[in-house]
Design a protein around this motif. Structure first.
Motif, PDB file in Angstrom:
ATOM      1  N   ILE A 288       0.825  -1.088   0.104  1.00 22.08           N
ATOM      2  CA  ILE A 288      -0.091   0.150  -0.043  1.00 22.08           C
ATOM      3  C   ILE A 288       0.897   1.253  -0.095  1.00 22.08           C
ATOM      4  CG2 ILE A 288      -1.723   1.408   1.373  1.00 22.08           C
ATOM      5  CD1 ILE A 288      -2.654  -1.357   2.654  1.00 22.08           C
ATOM      6  N   SER A 289       0.400   2.209  -0.747  1.00 19.94           N
ATOM      7  CA  SER A 289       1.261   3.497  -0.736  1.00 19.94           C
ATOM      8  C   SER A 289       0.831   4.201   0.174  1.00 19.94           C
ATOM      9  CB  SER A 289       0.960   4.144  -2.336  1.00 19.94           C
ATOM     10  OG  SER A 289       1.467   5.534  -2.332  1.00 19.94           O
ATOM     11  N   MET A 290       1.864   4.721   1.144  1.00 19.60           N
ATOM     12  CA  MET A 290       1.674   5.321   2.325  1.00 19.60           C
ATOM     13  C   MET A 290       2.183   7.205   1.965  1.00 19.60           C
ATOM     14  SD  MET A 290       0.943   2.978   4.443  1.00 19.60           S
ATOM     15  CE  MET A 290       1.178   3.704   6.119  1.00 19.60           C
ATOM     16  N   GLU A 291       2.408   7.364   0.968  1.00 19.88           N
ATOM     17  CA  GLU A 291       2.799   8.620   0.739  1.00 19.88           C
ATOM     18  C   GLU A 291       1.977   9.771   0.868  1.00 19.88           C
ATOM     19  OE1 GLU A 291       2.898   8.754  -4.147  1.00 19.88           O
ATOM     20  OE2 GLU A 291       4.644   8.057  -3.105  1.00 19.88           O
ATOM     21  N   HIS A 292       0.541   9.443   0.793  1.00 23.54           N
ATOM     22  CA  HIS A 292      -0.471  10.289   0.790  1.00 23.54           C
ATOM     23  C   HIS A 292      -1.241  10.373   1.965  1.00 23.54           C
ATOM     24  CE1 HIS A 292      -0.158  11.625  -3.349  1.00 23.54           C
ATOM     25  NE2 HIS A 292      -0.228  10.243  -3.822  1.00 23.54           N
ATOM     26  N   LEU A 293      -0.512   9.635   3.170  1.00 27.18           N
ATOM     27  CA  LEU A 293      -1.395   9.204   4.340  1.00 27.18           C
ATOM     28  C   LEU A 293      -1.375  10.608   5.311  1.00 27.18           C
ATOM     29  CD1 LEU A 293      -2.675   6.884   5.760  1.00 27.18           C
ATOM     30  CD2 LEU A 293      -0.705   6.252   6.988  1.00 27.18           C
ATOM     31  N   ARG A 294      -2.517  10.916   5.698  1.00 25.24           N
ATOM     32  CA  ARG A 294      -2.529  12.115   6.768  1.00 25.24           C
ATOM     33  C   ARG A 294      -2.561  11.949   8.156  1.00 25.24           C
ATOM     34  NH1 ARG A 294      -3.890  17.191   4.084  1.00 25.24           N
ATOM     35  NH2 ARG A 294      -5.003  17.785   5.989  1.00 25.24           N
ATOM     36  N   PRO A 295      -3.827  11.028   8.466  1.00 20.84           N
ATOM     37  CA  PRO A 295      -3.423  10.698  10.075  1.00 20.84           C
ATOM     38  C   PRO A 295      -3.364   9.016   9.777  1.00 20.84           C
ATOM     39  CG  PRO A 295      -5.702  10.779   9.206  1.00 20.84           C
ATOM     40  CD  PRO A 295      -5.020  10.938   8.097  1.00 20.84           C
ATOM     41  N   PHE A 296      -2.432   8.630  10.921  1.00 22.63           N
ATOM     42  CA  PHE A 296      -2.132   6.988  11.137  1.00 22.63           C
ATOM     43  C   PHE A 296      -2.496   6.923  12.472  1.00 22.63           C
ATOM     44  CE2 PHE A 296       1.326   3.700  11.228  1.00 22.63           C
ATOM     45  CZ  PHE A 296       0.447   2.781  10.806  1.00 22.63           C
ATOM     46  N   ASN A 297      -3.355   5.700  12.488  1.00 21.54           N
ATOM     47  CA  ASN A 297      -3.903   5.494  14.065  1.00 21.54           C
ATOM     48  C   ASN A 297      -3.534   3.931  14.211  1.00 21.54           C
ATOM     49  OD1 ASN A 297      -5.704   6.706  16.466  1.00 21.54           O
ATOM     50  ND2 ASN A 297      -6.270   4.590  15.985  1.00 21.54           N
ATOM     51  N   VAL A 298      -2.668   3.539  15.161  1.00 19.72           N
ATOM     52  CA  VAL A 298      -2.192   2.337  15.443  1.00 19.72           C
ATOM     53  C   VAL A 298      -2.646   2.040  16.969  1.00 19.72           C
ATOM     54  CG1 VAL A 298      -0.447   0.772  15.274  1.00 19.72           C
ATOM     55  CG2 VAL A 298      -0.086   2.757  14.060  1.00 19.72           C
ATOM     56  N   VAL A 299      -3.292   0.876  16.906  1.00 21.57           N
ATOM     57  CA  VAL A 299      -3.875   0.390  18.362  1.00 21.57           C
ATOM     58  C   VAL A 299      -3.411  -1.046  18.649  1.00 21.57           C
ATOM     59  CG1 VAL A 299      -5.811   0.147  19.994  1.00 21.57           C
ATOM     60  CG2 VAL A 299      -5.861   2.037  18.485  1.00 21.57           C
ATOM     61  N   GLY A 300      -2.689  -1.408  19.644  1.00 21.76           N
ATOM     62  CA  GLY A 300      -2.541  -2.671  20.081  1.00 21.76           C
ATOM     63  C   GLY A 300      -1.599  -3.501  19.102  1.00 21.76           C
ATOM     64  N   GLN A 321      -1.187   3.605  20.293  1.00 19.01           N
ATOM     65  CA  GLN A 321      -1.475   3.363  21.491  1.00 19.01           C
ATOM     66  C   GLN A 321      -1.635   2.022  21.831  1.00 19.01           C
ATOM     67  OE1 GLN A 321      -5.486   5.025  22.062  1.00 19.01           O
ATOM     68  NE2 GLN A 321      -6.032   3.739  23.541  1.00 19.01           N
ATOM     69  N   ASP A 322      -1.306   1.523  23.069  1.00 20.41           N
ATOM     70  CA  ASP A 322      -1.247   0.268  23.653  1.00 20.41           C
ATOM     71  C   ASP A 322      -0.319  -0.684  22.715  1.00 20.41           C
ATOM     72  OD1 ASP A 322      -3.019   0.287  25.774  1.00 20.41           O
ATOM     73  OD2 ASP A 322      -4.609   0.588  24.633  1.00 20.41           O
ATOM     74  N   CYS A 323       0.892   0.193  22.348  1.00 20.56           N
ATOM     75  CA  CYS A 323       1.699  -0.504  21.345  1.00 20.56           C
ATOM     76  C   CYS A 323       2.980  -1.366  21.958  1.00 20.56           C
ATOM     77  CB  CYS A 323       2.206   0.179  20.064  1.00 20.56           C
ATOM     78  SG  CYS A 323       0.717   0.319  18.872  1.00 20.56           S
ATOM     79  N   VAL A 324       3.699  -2.310  21.432  1.00 17.82           N
ATOM     80  CA  VAL A 324       4.809  -2.955  22.180  1.00 17.82           C
ATOM     81  C   VAL A 324       5.994  -2.684  21.100  1.00 17.82           C
ATOM     82  CG1 VAL A 324       5.850  -4.741  22.837  1.00 17.82           C
ATOM     83  CG2 VAL A 324       3.391  -4.414  23.264  1.00 17.82           C
ATOM     84  N   PHE A 325       6.784  -1.834  21.705  1.00 18.86           N
ATOM     85  CA  PHE A 325       8.531  -1.805  21.384  1.00 18.86           C
ATOM     86  C   PHE A 325       9.289  -2.403  21.935  1.00 18.86           C
ATOM     87  CE2 PHE A 325       6.047   1.925  19.650  1.00 18.86           C
ATOM     88  CZ  PHE A 325       6.439   2.178  18.431  1.00 18.86           C
ATOM     89  N   LEU A 326      10.459  -2.672  21.161  1.00 19.72           N
ATOM     90  CA  LEU A 326      11.774  -3.231  22.051  1.00 19.72           C
ATOM     91  C   LEU A 326      12.200  -2.297  22.920  1.00 19.72           C
ATOM     92  CD1 LEU A 326      13.357  -4.988  18.935  1.00 19.72           C
ATOM     93  CD2 LEU A 326      11.759  -6.046  20.455  1.00 19.72           C
ATOM     94  N   GLU A 327      12.836  -3.003  24.046  1.00 17.10           N
ATOM     95  CA  GLU A 327      13.647  -2.184  25.293  1.00 17.10           C
ATOM     96  C   GLU A 327      14.581  -1.099  24.511  1.00 17.10           C
ATOM     97  OE1 GLU A 327      13.900  -0.933  29.093  1.00 17.10           O
ATOM     98  OE2 GLU A 327      12.461  -2.416  28.238  1.00 17.10           O
TER      99      GLU A 327
END
Length: 604
Positions: A288-300, A321-327
């Motif tokens: 998917i082309s992301m170059e025109h994306l204005r809002p990006f909402n990521v949950v869990g 929101q409620d996302c997991v990243f490496l230490e």
């Protein structure tokens, strides 16, 4: 037939007779038809009742009656009558678990109860789970569902264009979520949905938009006790409608396999404009082309299932929101998002880059609530366009907040550790100030009170300690008489500050909207309580006195009409007949060595 001719014919037909007319689901009524027509000359006892989901129409008609949601028992009866022919008619065979889920989800909403019941009629009980899982009803070939969608679509197409955009944006949020009012309005602002209007701020105008959607029954107002601003929820059928419309016209794309079965596959997604990835959905489609994306909402989700920020070149809103990243992981390339207006990193443990001030010059909102980001870098104090900064306990900032002269909302903990925070006289645009201290020295408290005199736009003011329970007190000689309150002040809480007396401007004329009040005074007088009792919007009251001498007060029936919560100390309470009719919670501190126990005898 012309509406005027119809009215005239009805007038002739019903002249001198007693009648009862119900006009259902009205969307627009000229005022003369309801207020000035000759029906007024008909038989006494006649009635015209209209039903509408548009508050403006109801206002024109007059005599508004707001229907309460169906009770649990009546909702259950309605459901069983349609599915089994009566309550409990097939109690031995009904799938109890699924039935309880359905009743819980749709309780109180007749349209929803009838719609889901019609879906289940004629289906085997073991198939009910499949119907329930298809929450959006998108694959159900059912006339009732089609008609329900048609009715809801009338509501949508009746909206002006700016409200349509605001409503469709709500489809970004996952199902059944409580959407904070302030959060939603500021996201509208950052998306450009709130048009500029001379003489009114962008948030205030967005609040008008919000209220219009509530009045038109497109979103449902939720009054949360812990958040004076409250929020909203969207009924599943409305959510299904706006997600379908949003997807068709490429306004919002939701990737949520768990709840609505909405998938990016098979869609024209080469130019996705707004994308929401929710919880257990499948991995992000990298084609998917992301170059025109204005809002990006990521949950869990986990960090490895998200696109690289570097590819989001024109992003305006980023919510993680409620996302997991490496230490030890940080939001790499965040500084490259030069168009970013809204950054929300909520309930997510990750580091913010140190040099955000150089690139994020357009950033208006920084939301790091959830307490998992331990520190905001000093560069946050250089975000000169910042309008809102929201943080919870566990997050400290090293930036000089007092330099952010555009701030309208500030929620911050451990404020005493912020460099050069006192005095903060430059923060003159603040509408919401909610700050908490690990400790507060008398000099800092005095400087803060002096600064408040410059903040004449305050709608909400809360000064507390980090545990939100006043473990210590700072006694000041200043009584806050010099503070010029905004007439829109609705919450005032100063539990850790002791002032000599209740300020004279706390009265119905100066602060007519005050709903939450918490004060600690050296001397409390009966007349102070009497004045406070005339505040018609007051819902919660905390009132304490340091004076060794108690005062006696009898609550009467002509005051505190809406009060739900009362905390008090050093006041001997008596309750008269009909007093405190809405009170739900009373916390009263009394001395075991003195006869100052509350007299609640007549209270019912």
């Amino acid at each position: 037939m012309d509406e005027r001719k119809l009215i005239n014919q009805l007038q002739k037909l019903l002249q001198g007779k007693r009648y009862f007319i119900v006009i259902d689901d009205i969307w627009d009524i000229p005022a003369w038809e309801m207020n000035n027509c000759a029906f007024m000359d008909s038989h006494l006892g006649s009635r015209i009742i209209i039903t509408t989901r548009d508050f403006d129409v109801a206002t024109k008609a007059g005599g508004i009656y707001r229907m309460e949601p169906l009770s649990d028992d009546n909702s259950k009866m309605l459901f069983y009558t349609r599915t089994f022919g009566g309550e409990g008619a097939s109690s031995d065979n009904q799938p109890a678990e699924v039935t309880n889920k359905i009743l819980k989800k749709y309780v109180g909403v007749p349209l929803a109860m009838i719609t889901i019941a019609n879906l289940l009629v004629g289906k085997r009980c073991e198939d009910w789970s499949k119907v329930y899982d298809a929450i959006g009803f998108g694959n159900e070939d059912n006339k009732v569902v089609h008609n329900t969608r048609k009715i809801l679509s009338f509501s949508y197409y009746d909206l002006p264009s700016h409200l349509k955009s605001c409503l469709l944006y709500v489809s970004m949020f996952f199902e059944d979520s409580l959407i904070g009012k302030r959060t939603l309005i500021w996201r509208w602002v950052c998306e450009g949905f709130v048009l500029d209007r001379e003489g009114i701020g962008s948030f205030e105008l967005g609040e008008i938009y919000f209220n219009e959607l509530v009045n038109k029954s497109m979103i449902r107002w939720i009054d949360e006790d812990d958040d004076d601003q409250g929020g909203c929820r969207v009924h599943d059928m409305v959510l299904d409608l706006i997600r379908t419309i949003s997807n068709d016209i490429n306004i919002v794309t939701v990737h949520d396999m768990e709840q609505h079965g909405t998938s990016l596959r098979g869609q024209q997604t080469n130019r996705v404009r707004r994308l929401a990835l929710h919880r257990r959905s499948v991995e992000h489609n990298s084609s998917i082309s992301m170059e025109h994306l204005r809002p990006f909402n990521v949950v869990g989700r986990s960090a490895n299932s998200m696109p690289v920020l570097l590819s989001l070149k024109v992003l305006h809103v980023l919510v993680i929101q409620d996302c997991v990243f490496l230490e030890g992981h940080s939001l790499e390339h965040l500084g490259k998002l030069v168009q970013l207006r809204y950054l929300g990193v909520v309930k997510t443990k990750v580091k913010l880059p140190k040099g955000v001030r150089h690139d994020l010059k357009l950033l208006k909102i920084l939301d790091v609530r959830g307490g998992l980001i331990s520190e905001l870098p000093p560069s946050v104090g250089e975000l000169m366009n910042l309008r809102c900064l929201w943080a919870d306990a566990g997050t400290m900032t090293k930036g000089e907040i007092g330099k952010l002269t555009c701030l309208e909302e500030l929620q911050l903990y451990s404020v005493e550790k912020c460099p050069n925070f006192f005095p903060c006289k430059a923060l003159m645009e603040l509408r919401v100030l909610e700050i908490y201290f690990g400790e507060l020295e008398e000099s800092a408290g005095k400087a803060l009170m002096e600064s408040l005199c410059n903040m004449q736009k305050i709608h909400k003011l809360m000064l507390g300690d980090d545990d939100r329970v006043a473990k210590y007190l700072v006694v000041l000689n200043d009584s806050l008489e010099d503070l010029t309150p905004c007439t829109k002040l609705h919450q005032l809480g100063l539990p850790i500050i002791v002032i000599p007396r209740v300020p004279s401007w706390i009265n119905p004329l100066s602060v007519p909207l005050l709903s939450h009040l918490c004060l600690h005074v050296v001397v409390l007088e009966v007349r102070d309580v009497q004045t406070i009792g005339r505040l018609s919007s007051l819902l919660k009251l905390g009132l304490w006195s340091k004076d060794e001498k108690n005062i006696s007060y009898t609550f009467g029936s002509n005051e505190f009409h809406k009060l739900r919560v009362l905390y008090t100390k050093k006041v001997e309470i008596s309750v008269g007949e009909g007093a405190l009719p809405m009170l739900e919670e009373l916390r009263y501190c009394a001395s075991a060595q003195r006869k100052d126990i509350a007299n609640l005898g007549p209270w019912r």
